[in-house]
Motif scaffolding. Structure first.
Motif, mmCIF file in Angstrom:
data_model
loop_
_atom_site.group_PDB
_atom_site.id
_atom_site.type_symbol
_atom_site.label_atom_id
_atom_site.label_comp_id
_atom_site.label_asym_id
_atom_site.label_seq_id
_atom_site.Cartn_x
_atom_site.Cartn_y
_atom_site.Cartn_z
ATOM 1 N N ALA A 75 -77.949 82.331 -83.692
ATOM 2 C CA ALA A 75 -79.184 82.878 -83.125
ATOM 3 C C ALA A 75 -80.304 81.846 -83.074
ATOM 4 C CB ALA A 75 -79.627 84.100 -83.923
ATOM 5 N N SER A 76 -80.288 80.915 -84.000
ATOM 6 C CA SER A 76 -81.368 79.929 -84.057
ATOM 7 C C SER A 76 -81.126 78.722 -83.160
ATOM 8 C CB SER A 76 -81.546 79.447 -85.502
ATOM 9 O OG SER A 76 -80.318 78.908 -85.997
ATOM 10 N N SER A 77 -79.963 78.668 -82.489
ATOM 11 C CA SER A 77 -79.639 77.502 -81.672
ATOM 12 C C SER A 77 -80.429 77.531 -80.370
ATOM 13 C CB SER A 77 -78.143 77.467 -81.371
ATOM 14 O OG SER A 77 -77.759 78.617 -80.641
ATOM 15 N N PRO A 78 -80.773 76.369 -79.815
ATOM 16 C CA PRO A 78 -81.548 76.323 -78.559
ATOM 17 C C PRO A 78 -80.818 76.986 -77.398
ATOM 18 C CG PRO A 78 -81.567 74.190 -79.668
ATOM 19 C CD PRO A 78 -80.578 75.030 -80.397
ATOM 20 N N GLU A 79 -79.492 76.777 -77.302
ATOM 21 C CA GLU A 79 -78.768 77.353 -76.163
ATOM 22 C C GLU A 79 -78.747 78.877 -76.232
ATOM 23 O OE1 GLU A 79 -75.553 75.627 -79.012
ATOM 24 O OE2 GLU A 79 -77.582 75.171 -78.354
ATOM 25 N N ASN A 80 -78.683 79.445 -77.437
ATOM 26 C CA ASN A 80 -78.695 80.893 -77.569
ATOM 27 C C ASN A 80 -80.058 81.458 -77.191
ATOM 28 O OD1 ASN A 80 -79.063 83.493 -79.582
ATOM 29 N ND2 ASN A 80 -76.976 83.290 -78.809
ATOM 30 N N LYS A 81 -81.135 80.807 -77.618
ATOM 31 C CA LYS A 81 -82.484 81.253 -77.260
ATOM 32 C C LYS A 81 -82.703 81.188 -75.754
ATOM 33 C CE LYS A 81 -84.720 79.843 -81.597
ATOM 34 N NZ LYS A 81 -85.776 79.014 -82.197
ATOM 35 N N GLU A 82 -82.233 80.102 -75.151
ATOM 36 C CA GLU A 82 -82.410 79.941 -73.709
ATOM 37 C C GLU A 82 -81.638 81.013 -72.949
ATOM 38 O OE1 GLU A 82 -83.931 78.433 -70.252
ATOM 39 O OE2 GLU A 82 -84.490 77.973 -72.329
ATOM 40 N N LEU A 83 -80.437 81.324 -73.402
ATOM 41 C CA LEU A 83 -79.648 82.369 -72.741
ATOM 42 C C LEU A 83 -80.354 83.705 -72.828
ATOM 43 C CD1 LEU A 83 -77.107 83.532 -71.442
ATOM 44 C CD2 LEU A 83 -76.105 83.707 -73.737
ATOM 45 N N TYR A 84 -80.842 84.078 -74.008
ATOM 46 C CA TYR A 84 -81.531 85.358 -74.145
ATOM 47 C C TYR A 84 -82.795 85.408 -73.297
ATOM 48 C CZ TYR A 84 -78.699 87.670 -77.678
ATOM 49 O OH TYR A 84 -77.682 88.329 -78.328
ATOM 50 N N ARG A 85 -83.476 84.284 -73.180
ATOM 51 C CA ARG A 85 -84.674 84.236 -72.341
ATOM 52 C C ARG A 85 -84.304 84.498 -70.877
ATOM 53 N NH1 ARG A 85 -86.249 79.882 -74.119
ATOM 54 N NH2 ARG A 85 -87.747 80.626 -75.652
ATOM 55 N N ASN A 86 -83.204 83.887 -70.422
ATOM 56 C CA ASN A 86 -82.774 84.092 -69.033
ATOM 57 C C ASN A 86 -82.298 85.525 -68.805
ATOM 58 O OD1 ASN A 86 -83.325 81.407 -68.426
ATOM 59 N ND2 ASN A 86 -81.236 80.734 -68.886
ATOM 60 N N LEU A 87 -81.572 86.073 -69.782
ATOM 61 C CA LEU A 87 -81.110 87.454 -69.636
ATOM 62 C C LEU A 87 -82.271 88.441 -69.622
ATOM 63 C CD1 LEU A 87 -78.019 87.400 -72.068
ATOM 64 C CD2 LEU A 87 -78.001 87.246 -69.577
ATOM 65 N N LEU A 88 -83.292 88.178 -70.447
ATOM 66 C CA LEU A 88 -84.491 89.036 -70.435
ATOM 67 C C LEU A 88 -85.221 88.955 -69.103
ATOM 68 C CD1 LEU A 88 -86.152 88.699 -73.959
ATOM 69 C CD2 LEU A 88 -85.295 90.772 -72.875
ATOM 70 N N ASN A 89 -85.313 87.754 -68.569
ATOM 71 C CA ASN A 89 -85.952 87.602 -67.253
ATOM 72 C C ASN A 89 -85.183 88.385 -66.194
ATOM 73 O OD1 ASN A 89 -87.968 85.956 -68.274
ATOM 74 N ND2 ASN A 89 -86.868 84.059 -67.831
ATOM 75 N N GLY A 90 -83.843 88.393 -66.314
ATOM 76 C CA GLY A 90 -83.052 89.184 -65.379
ATOM 77 C C GLY A 90 -83.315 90.673 -65.526
ATOM 78 N N ALA A 91 -83.477 91.147 -66.759
ATOM 79 C CA ALA A 91 -83.788 92.561 -66.974
ATOM 80 C C ALA A 91 -85.146 92.918 -66.373
ATOM 81 C CB ALA A 91 -83.762 92.867 -68.471
ATOM 82 N N LYS A 92 -86.130 92.046 -66.590
ATOM 83 C CA LYS A 92 -87.467 92.304 -66.014
ATOM 84 C C LYS A 92 -87.410 92.249 -64.483
ATOM 85 C CE LYS A 92 -89.346 89.092 -68.667
ATOM 86 N NZ LYS A 92 -90.327 88.184 -69.295
ATOM 87 N N ARG A 93 -86.610 91.332 -63.966
ATOM 88 C CA ARG A 93 -86.494 91.210 -62.510
ATOM 89 C C ARG A 93 -85.919 92.485 -61.895
ATOM 90 N NH1 ARG A 93 -84.673 86.550 -62.725
ATOM 91 N NH2 ARG A 93 -82.448 87.041 -62.809
ATOM 92 N N TYR A 94 -84.952 93.083 -62.574
ATOM 93 C CA TYR A 94 -84.388 94.339 -62.070
ATOM 94 C C TYR A 94 -85.441 95.434 -62.043
ATOM 95 C CZ TYR A 94 -82.354 98.967 -62.550
ATOM 96 O OH TYR A 94 -82.099 100.311 -62.400
ATOM 97 N N LEU A 95 -86.225 95.557 -63.107
ATOM 98 C CA LEU A 95 -87.249 96.600 -63.160
ATOM 99 C C LEU A 95 -88.334 96.372 -62.112
ATOM 100 C CD1 LEU A 95 -87.524 96.874 -67.050
ATOM 101 C CD2 LEU A 95 -86.570 98.591 -65.502
ATOM 102 N N GLU A 96 -88.631 95.133 -61.838
ATOM 103 C CA GLU A 96 -89.652 94.825 -60.817
ATOM 104 C C GLU A 96 -89.115 95.105 -59.419
ATOM 105 O OE1 GLU A 96 -91.583 91.342 -63.651
ATOM 106 O OE2 GLU A 96 -90.297 90.814 -61.956
ATOM 107 N N GLU A 97 -87.864 94.755 -59.178
ATOM 108 C CA GLU A 97 -87.279 95.020 -57.859
ATOM 109 C C GLU A 97 -87.165 96.521 -57.611
ATOM 110 O OE1 GLU A 97 -83.623 92.946 -57.978
ATOM 111 O OE2 GLU A 97 -84.498 90.961 -57.616
ATOM 112 N N SER A 98 -86.750 97.249 -58.629
ATOM 113 C CA SER A 98 -86.630 98.697 -58.461
ATOM 114 C C SER A 98 -88.007 99.341 -58.262
ATOM 115 C CB SER A 98 -85.923 99.313 -59.679
ATOM 116 O OG SER A 98 -86.650 99.083 -60.866
ATOM 117 N N TYR A 99 -89.027 98.766 -58.894
ATOM 118 C CA TYR A 99 -90.373 99.318 -58.708
ATOM 119 C C TYR A 99 -90.890 99.022 -57.299
ATOM 120 C CZ TYR A 99 -95.193 100.663 -59.676
ATOM 121 O OH TYR A 99 -96.419 101.276 -59.652
#
Length: 901
Positions: free
Chosen positions: A296-320
């Protein structure tokens, strides 16, 4: 005088030495003369004086139970025990050699004793370890075979299920009716199903059978394409394809289901997909696996979660954005949207529709400009994902802001330009300003409060202003909190005002399904919440209790991209392991296996196979867990073939076509045909042999052109038939079909005709011919054709019929080399042979009696030969090992031989 002193000194030193060597552990007993005399008289009274006879009570008592006491006494007295034990010598302190020898012996004795103790301890520890492991495996098999029982109408708060794969027999299939296609035979014995009434391996709620079949076909089509693309090493947009497939399903919750698939498309970033193919930026198989499994503390894991969160927000924005257009079109008159609206004008129209005079939200406490809430205008653009447009509009409204809000533009600019995040110092400063606001929540503009909360990334404002009226939906709630997440590190410790991903995930779990599912009417809602908060394992686990078939295919999509954590040990039983709540592990094997078992029960073996090879998504040849996963896939595939008897369809048929397994060998980590034969064909054939499915095993060996194995198998079948015939066991029709000597004879003739027999060891062929001869011998014996039966058994050359010791020994050695059922039949075959000899002898005697008083020389010679044969058989038995012939058999043979003298 001097001499006397020296003697006293010497005596004193001797006492000291003696005291040093002999320790006085027992205290001395001091008695006076009177006491000593009294004790002495007591002892003297007990001594038997010369001429006196001892009491004879004991011998009489022992005689009652059959023991001769006098004789035993004499035997005991005759034993000389003087040399049995050597007296223990006290070692002088000065004898170094004996001291060392004594220590050496003690050391050896201690080593032996310690070794014995250690061996016992090691054995007990190993036994306990094996016992625990066997018990765990047994539990795993029991849970797997019983399936996962989930009562009808399962609530969303169902407890953990326990189930794992693995049993050695009948783990997929109920009994099949009729013989399968191709040259493979039907089952030799009925096979009971492990899926009984009352069990539930998958849930389909109240759907009809037609819907169930439709869903199978629609989903299977995508899974089949996925495997074909993997086989061709082409990237496949599996989530997009499942989304299109879900639109075709005839279920009442199809709209919610499609929304979940669409959210997953945005989360994983599966864009630019047309008919399953990526136009650009393809995502490879296991694309995110390495980063997702990283600490969890590794840079690649943090970056992946950041990208996945951005994808979740993008879906909510597109649906809105789509929702905004529908909402504006519903209130065209109030919205006043022009013909070619810009992004900003669309947001204005949305605000007019929301705050319309009749039926809209009142505009109390809203800061207005040109009849438009200025904070609302910025918020709507931000909610729709138009970040730069929101910043431009905010700069245009700067003159309308109050004096205390002039710094908003500064913070907002830094927030937008820093990838939707304020620098740490600015965030702390803004949070301090917000905490200084007056505690009058009903006086604040709700849009303004939401904007400040988002920029400061606070879980909630201290004043807690009411904002539900302008962000009423579930999607608004999710988007707001996702925007406020400031920490990606799952293990980071944040303050009470900072919202981390782990903290929000826990909040969602604490709220539970009931908070989102509208009293159980919308189970898919909570599943979408878990997906949007990146809790993929828990999302699949939850959906598995509600809509199992959909959960299986969501799990396949996530596993394909490496977004599911699975237990490292394939022996894990729990469906989900959440020792670490933020990083749970889902038992992907169990999910696939349970679904496959349902397909196998519906006789869709080829469909089930396509799902089983997906287990190798987590397989590799570098790690123990990866290798075990591959072996588990191979095992399940073999069991699927065996239990459904889909030999021709999956393994192949020598007369028709290649099986599906061979086509998909690369996906199963099978490199070539030889490895395919060893892993699949030979293992299946061996299993068929063990369960008496000889014809199926024969067809499998023919597929590999391993004719030597076939001859060995035919010999085993003949030996089995001989044993059954001798024992008089009545065979079922299926067993009789499996053990048909006439068909075996045809196979042997066919091999001779096509010169296949030339490639086989001669001794195998000879054994087969002998066994066929024994079959004929037994059939003739049953028909009481003793003369021809004796001719056949003599041609078989199994037993000696001549008084030649060398031949007798040779035949005995050959018998001792037999194995399996044939060796168990030797005694009965000898008895049958002797009965034939005796019966033929009696027939000749009866014929001779009619010719009396002058019988022919031929009859006399024949009877003499028969007596010689019987005598030879009896002599032959004496050379056999006792394990082959019992004393009863030997006695019976002797009796027959005596009758013929």
């Amino acid at each position: 005088m001097a001499t006397t002193n020296q003697l006293k000194q010497l005596a004193e030193r001797s006492r000291k030495v003696a005291n040093a060597i002999v320790k006085q552990d027992i205290p001395t007993i001091e008695r006076n003369l009177e006491q000593i005399e009294k004790q002495s008289r007591k002892l003297a009274d007990k001594v038997i004086k010369p001429g006196e006879e001892p009491e004879r009570k004991a011998p009489y008592f022992l005689a009652n139970i059959g023991i001769d006491g006098d004789r035993l006494s004499q035997e005991v007295k005759s034993i000389n025990v003087l040399g049995a034990f050597e007296p223990r010598d006290i070692l002088p302190d000065t004898d170094v050699e004996k001291f060392i020898e004594h220590k050496h012996q003690q050391t050896i004795s201690n080593i032996i004793k310690d070794g014995h103790t250690q061996t016992i301890n090691d054995y007990n520890a190993y036994f306990d370890r094996c016992l625990i492991q066997d018990w765990d495996k047994t539990k795993r098999k029991v849970f797997e075979e019983l399936g996962q029982h989930i009562p009808t109408g399962t609530s969303s708060n169902s407890s953990d299920l326990f189930s794992t794969p693995g049993n050695s027999r009948s783990i997929f299939q109920t009994p099949l009716r009729g013989a399968p296609s191709g040259s493979f035979p039907g089952p030799s014995t009925p096979r009971s199903s492990y899926v009984t009434a009352g069990e539930r391996t998958v849930s389909f709620r109240s759907e009809s059978a037609s819907q169930l079949n439709q869903r199978h076909l629609i989903y299977f089509d995508i899974v089949s394409k996925l495997n074909n693309f993997r086989l061709s090493k082409i990237e496949y947009g599996v989530v997009n394809e499942f989304t299109n497939a879900a639109k075709k399903l005839g279920v009442d919750y199809v709209k919610k289901l499609v929304q979940c698939w669409q959210s997953l498309i945005s989360i994983v970033g599966e864009n630019n997909v047309i008919d399953g193919r990526f136009a650009r930026y393809p995502l490879k198989e296991r694309h995110y696996a390495k980063s997702y499994m990283a600490p969890a503390s590794s840079p690649e894991n943090k970056e992946l979660y950041r990208n996945l969160l951005n994808g979740a927000k993008r879906y909510l924005e597109e649906s809105y954005r789509a929702y905004s257009l529908e909402y504006v079109n519903s209130f065209r008159t109030e919205a006043l949207l022009g013909g070619q609206p810009s992004v900003s004008n669309t947001a204005r129209a949305m605000l007019r529709a929301i705050h319309r005079p009749n039926g809209g939200i009142p505009i109390n406490n809203l800061t207005m400009a040109e009849n438009i809430p200025i904070w609302g205008h910025i918020y709507i653009l931000l909610r729709q994902g138009h970040y730069q447009d929101a910043l431009q509009v905010a700069e245009g409204y700067k003159s309308n802001f109050s004096k205390t809000d002039q710094t908003f533009i500064v913070y907002f600019t830094k927030y937008i330009n820093n990838n939707n995040s304020l620098p740490s110092d600015d965030r702390q400063k803004l949070m301090t300003e917000i905490k200084q606001w007056p505690p009058f929540p009903h006086l604040y503009d709700p849009y303004k409060c939401l904007l400040y909360q988002i920029i400061a990334q606070m879980e909630e404002l201290p004043q807690r202003p009411p904002t539900d009226s302008i962000s009423p939906t579930f999607e608004d709630f999710m988007w707001l909190h996702l925007m406020c997440i400031s920490e990606i590190d799952m293990e980071s410790k944040t303050g009470s005002d900072i919202l981390s991903l782990e903290r929000f995930q826990k909040k969602v779990r604490d709220l539970g399904p009931a908070h989102f599912n509208h009293s159980g009417k919308d189970p898919m809602q909570y599943f979408r919440v878990l997906l949007l908060t990146l809790q993929f394992e828990k999302a699949i686990y939850y959906l598995y209790h509600e809509y199992t078939e959909d959960a299986v295919h969501f799990a396949i999509s996530l596993a394909y991209y490496g977004l599911l954590r699975v237990p490292e040990s394939a022996e894990a039983m729990a469906l989900i392991i959440d020792e670490d709540e933020s990083r749970p592990k889902l038992n992907f094997n169990t999910i696939i296996y349970q679904y496959v078992r349902k397909l196998a029960n519906d006789k869709a073996s080829s469909t089930a196979f396509q799902y089983l090879i997906l287990l190798c998504l987590y397989g590799n040849r570098q790690t123990d867990s990866g290798r075990h996963q591959v072996e588990l896939c191979h095992y399940y595939v073999r069991q699927l073939v065996y239990d459904t008897e889909a030999f021709s369809e999956l393994v192949g048929d020598v007369r028709s076509r290649e099986g599906q397994i061979k086509k998909y060998m690369p996906l199963m980590y099978i490199d070539d045909e030889q490895e395919f034969n060893e892993i699949i064909v030979y293992e299946l054939a061996q299993q068929c042999v063990e369960d008496g499915k000889f014809k199926a095993a024969q067809s499998l060996y023919e597929l590999t052109e391993n004719y030597e194995k076939i001859i060995v198998l035919l010999n085993k079948m003949l030996a089995e038939y001989i044993w059954v015939s001798i024992q008089g066991v009545s065979m079922q029709p299926e067993s009789a079909q499996e053990l048909n000597p006439q068909e075996i004879k045809k196979v042997l003739q066919d091999y001779k005709k096509h010169q296949i027999i030339m490639r086989l060891p001669a001794e195998r062929i000879q054994t087969c011919e002998k066994l066929l001869g024994l079959v004929d011998f037994i059939e003739l014996y049953k028909k009481q054709d003793f003369e021809n039966a004796l001719s056949v058994i003599q041609n078989v050359d199994l037993f000696p019929f001549e008084e030649d010791v060398s031949i007798i020994k040779q035949k005995a050695a050959a018998i001792d080399g037999f194995d399996g059922q044939l060796k168990n039949c030797v005694a009965e075959l000898l008895l049958i042979t002797m009965r034939c000899i005796h019966s033929r002898y009696e027939q000749l005697k009866e014929q001779t009696s009619f010719m009396s008083p002058s019988p022919s020389n031929k009859h006399l010679d024949d009877t003499f030969v028969l007596r010689q044969k019987a005598k030879c058989l009896v002599s032959f038995v004496g050379y056999l090992k006792s394990s082959a012939i019992t004393s009863d058999v030997f006695q019976k043979l002797n009796e027959f031989e005596v009758l013929m003298r």
